[in-house]
Design a protein around this motif. Structure first.
Motif, PDB file in Angstrom:
ATOM      1  N   GLN A   3       0.983  -1.211  -0.077  1.00 27.39           N
ATOM      2  CA  GLN A   3      -0.126   0.158   0.003  1.00 27.39           C
ATOM      3  C   GLN A   3       0.775   1.227   0.079  1.00 27.39           C
ATOM      4  N   ASN A   4       1.940   1.409   0.543  1.00 24.17           N
ATOM      5  CA  ASN A   4       2.936   2.434   0.776  1.00 24.17           C
ATOM      6  C   ASN A   4       3.361   2.725  -0.385  1.00 24.17           C
ATOM      7  N   THR A   7       0.743   4.246  -2.720  1.00 26.52           N
ATOM      8  CA  THR A   7       0.333   5.868  -2.327  1.00 26.52           C
ATOM      9  C   THR A   7       1.466   6.589  -2.706  1.00 26.52           C
ATOM     10  N   GLU A   8       2.652   6.349  -2.772  1.00 27.26           N
ATOM     11  CA  GLU A   8       3.918   6.982  -3.266  1.00 27.26           C
ATOM     12  C   GLU A   8       3.567   7.301  -4.645  1.00 27.26           C
ATOM     13  N   ASN A  11       0.742   9.893  -5.240  1.00 24.10           N
ATOM     14  CA  ASN A  11       0.815  11.081  -4.931  1.00 24.10           C
ATOM     15  C   ASN A  11       1.851  11.800  -5.760  1.00 24.10           C
ATOM     16  N   LYS A  16      -1.441  12.790  -9.728  1.00 19.46           N
ATOM     17  CA  LYS A  16      -2.439  13.599  -9.201  1.00 19.46           C
ATOM     18  C   LYS A  16      -3.040  14.419 -10.652  1.00 19.46           C
ATOM     19  N   ALA A  47      -8.964   8.042  -2.639  1.00 17.81           N
ATOM     20  CA  ALA A  47      -8.664   6.450  -2.276  1.00 17.81           C
ATOM     21  C   ALA A  47      -9.290   5.543  -3.197  1.00 17.81           C
ATOM     22  N   THR A 135     -10.426   0.350  -5.811  1.00 21.46           N
ATOM     23  CA  THR A 135      -9.542   0.734  -4.777  1.00 21.46           C
ATOM     24  C   THR A 135      -8.069   0.000  -5.531  1.00 21.46           C
TER      25      THR A 135
END
Length: 163
Positions: A3-4, A7-8, A11, A16, A47, A135
């Motif tokens: 997950q990290n 997310t990286e 982001n 974005k 999310a 997700t």
């Protein structure tokens, strides 16, 4: 993919920008076992990718049988920016028109009068919709500046080794 790590990737500035666009290509396996890829309006809520569709769309039977999906969000300019996502589609049948549907279709150029007419038509056509919620379980950004397709990265590594 952890997950990290997802997310990286999500982001990053280009990610974005891509997540703020309005069309993704949703890929899934149809009931007959063949692949499908369809453009769909979407919104990113920070999310999840949320898409909405009519309750009678054939893709829903396919997604219920096999919820594994892939998505591509990209640009039309050179060099392209490409966000690749994978996940599982969760189907949420709702009465009326989901707010996400009205929001995701708000970027089309319409006069205020056209917008009122469009929304009136939508509300008269659908008694409910299905929210397709994904997700991300995997993500890759290809920007041709810092990241490349894995095969091109391999070729570049081989070239460097040859000297």
């Amino acid at each position: 993919m952890e997950q990290n790590e997802i997310t990286e990737v999500l982001n990053r500035p280009y990610s974005k920008e891509l997540l703020a666009r309005d069309i993704t290509r949703l890929a899934y396996v149809a009931q007959d076992g063949t692949p499908r890829s369809v453009p769909m309006a979407f919104t990113w809520n920070g999310a999840e990718i949320v898409m909405c569709t009519a309750k009678n769309m054939p893709k829903l039977r396919s997604l219920r049988a096999n919820p594994a999906v892939a998505m591509t969000i990209d640009t039309e300019s050179h060099p392209p920016k490409i966000l690749l996502l994978r996940g599982r589609a969760e189907l949420d049948v709702v009465d009326g028109i989901p707010q996400e549907y009205l929001t995701m279709n708000g970027s089309y150029e319409m006069t205020p009068e056209q917008r009122v007419e469009w929304e009136r038509e939508v509300r008269s056509l659908y008694d409910g919709m299905v929210r397709i919620v994904v997700t991300p379980t995997w993500a890759k950004l290809i920007d041709f500046e810092e990241t490349l397709p894995s095969a091109v990265e391999e070729l570049a590594r081989q070239r460097a080794e040859r000297g």
